[in-house]
Structures are given as C-alpha cells and as structure tokens.
Design a protein around this motif. Sequence first.
Motif, PDB file in Angstrom:
ATOM      1  N   ASN A 267      93.088  54.813 -41.347  1.00 26.51           N
ATOM      2  CA  ASN A 267      94.280  55.731 -40.790  1.00 26.51           C
ATOM      3  C   ASN A 267      94.216  56.875 -40.190  1.00 26.51           C
ATOM      4  OD1 ASN A 267      95.664  53.515 -42.647  1.00 26.51           O
ATOM      5  ND2 ASN A 267      95.611  54.948 -44.040  1.00 26.51           N
ATOM      6  N   LYS A 268      92.599  57.428 -40.496  1.00 27.87           N
ATOM      7  CA  LYS A 268      92.752  58.476 -39.531  1.00 27.87           C
ATOM      8  C   LYS A 268      91.637  58.639 -38.490  1.00 27.87           C
ATOM      9  CE  LYS A 268      91.153  63.512 -39.841  1.00 27.87           C
ATOM     10  NZ  LYS A 268      91.388  64.596 -40.722  1.00 27.87           N
ATOM     11  N   ILE A 269      92.672  58.323 -37.288  1.00 28.22           N
ATOM     12  CA  ILE A 269      91.881  58.188 -36.102  1.00 28.22           C
ATOM     13  C   ILE A 269      92.014  59.292 -35.216  1.00 28.22           C
ATOM     14  CG2 ILE A 269      91.103  56.387 -33.992  1.00 28.22           C
ATOM     15  CD1 ILE A 269      92.649  54.431 -35.863  1.00 28.22           C
ATOM     16  N   ASP A 270      91.164  59.746 -34.496  1.00 28.04           N
ATOM     17  CA  ASP A 270      91.180  60.399 -33.834  1.00 28.04           C
ATOM     18  C   ASP A 270      91.137  59.908 -32.035  1.00 28.04           C
ATOM     19  OD1 ASP A 270      90.795  62.591 -31.714  1.00 28.04           O
ATOM     20  OD2 ASP A 270      88.867  63.394 -31.951  1.00 28.04           O
ATOM     21  N   MET A 271      92.586  60.365 -31.832  1.00 26.21           N
ATOM     22  CA  MET A 271      93.785  60.017 -30.604  1.00 26.21           C
ATOM     23  C   MET A 271      93.104  60.642 -29.680  1.00 26.21           C
ATOM     24  SD  MET A 271      93.478  56.831 -32.125  1.00 26.21           S
ATOM     25  CE  MET A 271      94.730  55.504 -30.697  1.00 26.21           C
ATOM     26  N   ASP A 272      92.303  61.870 -29.217  1.00 26.54           N
ATOM     27  CA  ASP A 272      92.645  62.979 -28.461  1.00 26.54           C
ATOM     28  C   ASP A 272      91.356  62.066 -27.533  1.00 26.54           C
ATOM     29  OD1 ASP A 272      94.121  64.707 -28.916  1.00 26.54           O
ATOM     30  OD2 ASP A 272      92.905  65.699 -30.074  1.00 26.54           O
ATOM     31  N   MET A 273      90.065  61.147 -27.596  1.00 23.88           N
ATOM     32  CA  MET A 273      88.751  60.773 -26.783  1.00 23.88           C
ATOM     33  C   MET A 273      89.689  59.712 -25.975  1.00 23.88           C
ATOM     34  SD  MET A 273      85.623  58.742 -28.386  1.00 23.88           S
ATOM     35  CE  MET A 273      86.210  57.512 -28.844  1.00 23.88           C
ATOM     36  N   GLN A 274      89.035  60.181 -24.710  1.00 22.12           N
ATOM     37  CA  GLN A 274      89.706  59.600 -23.232  1.00 22.12           C
ATOM     38  C   GLN A 274      88.593  59.841 -22.696  1.00 22.12           C
ATOM     39  OE1 GLN A 274      92.967  58.790 -22.864  1.00 22.12           O
ATOM     40  NE2 GLN A 274      93.483  59.687 -24.701  1.00 22.12           N
ATOM     41  N   ALA A 275      87.299  59.416 -23.265  1.00 18.07           N
ATOM     42  CA  ALA A 275      86.496  58.869 -22.816  1.00 18.07           C
ATOM     43  C   ALA A 275      84.468  59.386 -23.524  1.00 18.07           C
ATOM     44  CB  ALA A 275      85.562  59.852 -20.977  1.00 18.07           C
ATOM     45  N   LEU A 276      83.847  58.430 -22.748  1.00 15.51           N
ATOM     46  CA  LEU A 276      82.890  58.896 -23.722  1.00 15.51           C
ATOM     47  C   LEU A 276      81.265  59.639 -22.952  1.00 15.51           C
ATOM     48  CD1 LEU A 276      81.742  55.660 -25.727  1.00 15.51           C
ATOM     49  CD2 LEU A 276      82.776  57.924 -26.504  1.00 15.51           C
ATOM     50  N   PHE A 277      81.353  60.434 -22.976  1.00 16.28           N
ATOM     51  CA  PHE A 277      79.961  61.112 -22.228  1.00 16.28           C
ATOM     52  C   PHE A 277      79.180  61.417 -22.572  1.00 16.28           C
ATOM     53  CE2 PHE A 277      83.682  64.004 -22.425  1.00 16.28           C
ATOM     54  CZ  PHE A 277      84.129  64.334 -21.344  1.00 16.28           C
ATOM     55  N   VAL A 278      78.065  60.893 -21.213  1.00 14.70           N
ATOM     56  CA  VAL A 278      76.791  59.961 -21.546  1.00 14.70           C
ATOM     57  C   VAL A 278      75.629  61.431 -21.484  1.00 14.70           C
ATOM     58  CG1 VAL A 278      75.029  58.243 -19.544  1.00 14.70           C
ATOM     59  CG2 VAL A 278      77.561  58.100 -19.653  1.00 14.70           C
ATOM     60  N   GLU A 279      74.669  61.081 -21.915  1.00 15.10           N
ATOM     61  CA  GLU A 279      73.614  62.558 -21.654  1.00 15.10           C
ATOM     62  C   GLU A 279      72.951  62.012 -20.685  1.00 15.10           C
ATOM     63  OE1 GLU A 279      71.393  64.049 -25.488  1.00 15.10           O
ATOM     64  OE2 GLU A 279      70.426  62.025 -25.421  1.00 15.10           O
ATOM     65  N   ASP A 280      72.066  62.904 -19.978  1.00 14.61           N
ATOM     66  CA  ASP A 280      70.835  62.404 -19.510  1.00 14.61           C
ATOM     67  C   ASP A 280      70.977  61.866 -18.123  1.00 14.61           C
ATOM     68  OD1 ASP A 280      68.208  62.638 -18.763  1.00 14.61           O
ATOM     69  OD2 ASP A 280      67.569  60.566 -19.903  1.00 14.61           O
ATOM     70  N   LEU A 281      71.657  61.930 -17.398  1.00 12.56           N
ATOM     71  CA  LEU A 281      72.315  61.249 -16.299  1.00 12.56           C
ATOM     72  C   LEU A 281      72.075  62.878 -14.748  1.00 12.56           C
ATOM     73  CD1 LEU A 281      74.745  58.633 -15.078  1.00 12.56           C
ATOM     74  CD2 LEU A 281      74.174  61.127 -13.890  1.00 12.56           C
ATOM     75  N   HIS A 282      70.703  62.586 -14.100  1.00 15.41           N
ATOM     76  CA  HIS A 282      70.698  62.951 -13.260  1.00 15.41           C
ATOM     77  C   HIS A 282      70.513  61.894 -11.948  1.00 15.41           C
ATOM     78  CE1 HIS A 282      68.569  65.844 -16.768  1.00 15.41           C
ATOM     79  NE2 HIS A 282      68.084  64.204 -16.733  1.00 15.41           N
ATOM     80  N   LEU A 283      71.416  63.095 -10.779  1.00 12.63           N
ATOM     81  CA  LEU A 283      71.069  62.875  -9.658  1.00 12.63           C
ATOM     82  C   LEU A 283      69.388  62.879  -8.601  1.00 12.63           C
ATOM     83  CD1 LEU A 283      73.576  64.087  -7.951  1.00 12.63           C
ATOM     84  CD2 LEU A 283      74.056  61.754  -8.882  1.00 12.63           C
ATOM     85  N   LEU A 284      69.564  61.633  -8.306  1.00 19.18           N
ATOM     86  CA  LEU A 284      67.745  62.042  -7.452  1.00 19.18           C
ATOM     87  C   LEU A 284      67.651  62.607  -6.227  1.00 19.18           C
ATOM     88  CD1 LEU A 284      66.050  58.473  -9.101  1.00 19.18           C
ATOM     89  CD2 LEU A 284      66.236  60.885 -10.265  1.00 19.18           C
ATOM     90  N   ARG A 285      66.236  62.844  -5.816  1.00 20.20           N
ATOM     91  CA  ARG A 285      66.533  64.334  -4.913  1.00 20.20           C
ATOM     92  C   ARG A 285      65.359  63.250  -3.972  1.00 20.20           C
ATOM     93  NH1 ARG A 285      64.996  70.232  -5.306  1.00 20.20           N
ATOM     94  NH2 ARG A 285      65.420  69.792  -2.954  1.00 20.20           N
ATOM     95  N   HIS A 286      65.341  64.024  -2.307  1.00 24.38           N
ATOM     96  CA  HIS A 286      64.943  62.824  -1.567  1.00 24.38           C
ATOM     97  C   HIS A 286      63.619  63.753  -2.202  1.00 24.38           C
ATOM     98  CE1 HIS A 286      66.617  59.996   1.153  1.00 24.38           C
ATOM     99  NE2 HIS A 286      67.912  60.807   0.739  1.00 24.38           N
ATOM    100  N   ALA A 287      62.007  63.282  -1.724  1.00 20.49           N
ATOM    101  CA  ALA A 287      60.997  63.736  -2.592  1.00 20.49           C
ATOM    102  C   ALA A 287      60.831  64.189  -0.783  1.00 20.49           C
ATOM    103  CB  ALA A 287      59.460  63.069  -2.307  1.00 20.49           C
ATOM    104  N   PRO A 288      60.525  66.554  -0.981  1.00 23.13           N
ATOM    105  CA  PRO A 288      59.974  66.790   0.211  1.00 23.13           C
ATOM    106  C   PRO A 288      59.011  66.223   0.750  1.00 23.13           C
ATOM    107  CG  PRO A 288      60.040  68.079  -1.989  1.00 23.13           C
ATOM    108  CD  PRO A 288      59.868  66.635  -2.374  1.00 23.13           C
ATOM    109  N   THR A 289      58.392  66.116   0.396  1.00 25.25           N
ATOM    110  CA  THR A 289      57.446  64.624   1.438  1.00 25.25           C
ATOM    111  C   THR A 289      56.543  63.245   1.160  1.00 25.25           C
ATOM    112  OG1 THR A 289      54.944  65.256  -0.273  1.00 25.25           O
ATOM    113  CG2 THR A 289      56.315  67.043   1.996  1.00 25.25           C
ATOM    114  N   ARG A 290      55.910  62.765   1.046  1.00 20.99           N
ATOM    115  CA  ARG A 290      55.681  61.634   0.790  1.00 20.99           C
ATOM    116  C   ARG A 290      54.305  61.768  -0.583  1.00 20.99           C
ATOM    117  NH1 ARG A 290      54.502  57.729   6.485  1.00 20.99           N
ATOM    118  NH2 ARG A 290      55.082  59.736   7.683  1.00 20.99           N
TER     119      ARG A 290
END
Length: 181
Positions: free
Chosen positions: A15-38
């Motif tokens: 009967n008791k449900i948290d209806m505020d939840m609209q999304a699940l947040f993901v842990e450990d997501l990183h944008l990758l950058r170009h390496a400065p050199t090869r």
Amino acid sequence: RTAAALEDEIAVTPNKIDMDMQALFVEDLHLLRHAPTRNTKGQTYSAQCAVTARKLVDTGAAPSIATTGFLALAPADCLVSRDRDAAVGPLVGPDGSPLRTEGTATVTFGLGGTTCRHTFVVVVGKPLLILGNDFLHPRKAVIRMNEDGQGQGSLELTSPTTRGRALTHRTGVYRRSPLAR
C-alpha cells in the motif's frame, strides 16, 4: 483449486509506494575526452544521467535524450559528434507538449567502467541526459530497484562490442539524484 487457495498465491503491491520517483539516477557515468596525445589514455569527466522510469509502462517510447544544455556544458574535447540535420520523429514531453529537437549527438561515455557509444536525440532544454529504451532494450537491461532498502539498486547491461563480443557490465542506480543525497 479453490478461490481461497489462489488468494494465497497472488502477488500484491504494498500500500505504501513512493510515487515521487520519476527517474532512476545512474552512478558512474563519465563523458570521455580526446587524449591529449596518441601515447596517453583519454581522460574522463563525470556527468549526471537519468534512466527514464515513468509511472506508465510504454516500451515503444523513451528514446535516449541529450539536451542542448547538457551538450553546452560538455567540454569541447569530449567524444561527442553532432548531426544537426539528422531526421528525428516528433517527440512529446511528459506533459503532452511537443519537444523541440535539434538532430542527434553520438556520445562516447564510460558507464560503470565500460566504454559505451550511443546516439541520442538532441532536445532543446536544461542540462539532462536520459538513457532511453533505445539504449536499454538492445543491451537486455535488468534494473534491480531498492536492493539495499534505502533506494539504491543496480543496472545490468549486456552490450555488443565493436569486436562482436557480448560484454556484461553493471552500475548503480538511485531513486534520488546523487546531488540531493
């Protein structure tokens, strides 16, 4: 079997449900950058990300979305390739109003220690990155919610690689933004 016997075997929703939840947040997501050199390994930047989890189940919807605000905050040397002219079908927001799109962006990012590449629909708006069903379904996503009783769960994916292997990887998910914890 009698109706009374079947009653004992019915799975019910508490009967008791948290209806505020609209999304699940993901842990450990990183944008990758170009390496400065090869000769050096690429560096990463952290990025907050949400996995769609609406109150209604609609498995034919929810494309992955990167907003213009999110892309504007990404460092210029991140592995992001924009196609502003890509054809994108009409999208509607949670309130039913049409979303303004600006093509697509292919983003290379780290998720739970695994490098991933995906094409997102670019939507005009404040900073947000959503992993939609077009990302989750082909990776046979398994979302385990509230594994610790405090709102933390996990996201397990089996992703195809550029070498044709199936790679299983896992990361944490949360009911609330990591910034609010």
